[in-house]
Design an enzyme around this catalytic site. Structure first.
Site: not given
Ligand code: GLY
Length: 342
Positions: A214, A224-227, A247-248, A250
């Site tokens: 993603t 910022r780093v997500g899930d 998904t969504g 993070g």
């Molecule tokens: N699920 C992707 C993000 O939050 O970066």
């Protein structure tokens, strides 16, 4: 083994059959304990992935599986299609930038042996998933981030590419006119084709692998780093049980380690549908703002049982086995009718 014509669907879930003249039967789910979640029986081998761009990714994964290659090759090949597609605005090239105009990528991959690799905050390299795979295969580590991940990619021959397309730059410039940062409502936009791609596949050897990649939330804070690069959050595979991916938003996935949770619940005997439902319930129970959040989970076990569930309606997932490639509507905590009345 369940046949293709016994393809099962849970009560209330919708199915979009792709291709003229194709149709599938819709008997009640064999496994849905409450009838509240759709569950599907796939034939092995298979590939499943998030959102409508998962259809093209599945096709590539399927071609890989059909050539006798591994599920690891399949998931990498599959999600690379989304990474290279400039029309997919939250993955790879064409992804929305952060608030400072940088496209930064997160990705992870996991093989049938429980090995994992990931990259986070990676800039200027289109195929983050392939860098993640090399982290897994060529280093003693699981995760590389930022400049270190980029240097590793360059050292391994990955080309540099400007991932900010003119269309994404235009959208970003328009966003900057107000710079109204509403991460949750933006992320809750159920517009399909505009979110993380996560994929699970089982190959002809019966092994499962997973991948996720993603550009993250549009206009996120720089850094910022997500899930998506967090093993167990956005994706987890245990080859003895099955896999799950997300998904969504993070942040919500990270705080509940949703994919790991789903796989552990499946290990304890819950069906994929029940496990996905419980992972969403954990978010809803702990977060008073859950109505503003979209998170979707997709899970499959080693027997080919597959399900997905989300908070908001609108989450779609693509499933492919020898009988075809289909785009399915996930069931959701908020029912479509309730959403329409808001
Ligand atoms: N699920 C992707 C993000 O939050 O970066």
């Amino acid at each position: 083994m369940t046949t293709r014509r016994e393809f099962l669907i849970g009560a209330g879930a919708g199915l979009v059959a792709l291709g003229a003249g194709k149709s599938w039967s819709h008997p009640p789910s064999r496994w849905g304990s409450s009838g509240s979640s759709g569950q599907y029986q796939l034939e092995l081998p298979f590939a499943v992935s998030t959102w409508s761009h998962g259809l093209a990714a599945n096709e590539a994964a399927w071609t890989t599986l059909q050539s006798g290659r591994t599920a690891l090759d399949a998931v990498e090949t599959g999600v690379r299609v989304s990474e290279a597609d400039p029309e997919v605005t939250s993955v790879g090239c064409g992804g929305h930038p952060d608030r400072d105009g940088h496209v930064t990528l997160d990705a992870c991959i996991m093989d049938q042996g429980g090995n994992a690799g990931s990259v986070a905050f990676l800039e200027g390299i289109e195929h983050a998933i392939s860098v993640a795979r090399l982290v897994m295969e060529k280093t003693p580590h699981v995760m590389l981030v930022g400049e270190g991940a980029r240097e590793f990619a360059l050292a391994n021959g990955f080309p540099v590419k400007d991932l900010l397309t003119p269309a994404a730059q235009k959208s970003w410039r328009k966003w900057r006119e107000t710079a109204d940062y509403q991460a949750w409502p933006q992320a809750a936009d159920p517009d399909p084709g505009h979110d993380t791609i996560s994929m699970l596949a089982v190959d002809g050897f019966g092994d499962m692998c997973g991948a996720c990649t993603t550009s993250g939330l549009p206009y996120k804070m720089h850094g910022r780093v997500g899930d998506s690069p967090i093993i167990g959050a956005a994706m987890f595979v245990d080859n003895a049980v099955g896999g799950a991916c997300a998904t969504g938003v993070g942040e919500e996935v990270m705080k509940t380690l949703g994919s790991f949770l789903i796989v552990e619940l499946m290990r304890q005997g819950l069906s994929p549908a029940e496990a996905c439902h419980e992972a969403i319930a954990r978010i809803v129970r702990r977060n008073p703002r859950w109505k503003d959040v979209q998170v979707g989970y997709l899970a499959a076990d080693k027997q080919g049982r597959c399900s997905a569930y989300s908070i908001q309606p609108g989450f779609q997932f693509a499933v492919m086995d020898q009988t075809g490639n289909r785009l399915l509507d996930a069931q959701s905590w908020i029912r479509p009718a309730a959403k329409a009345q808001e």
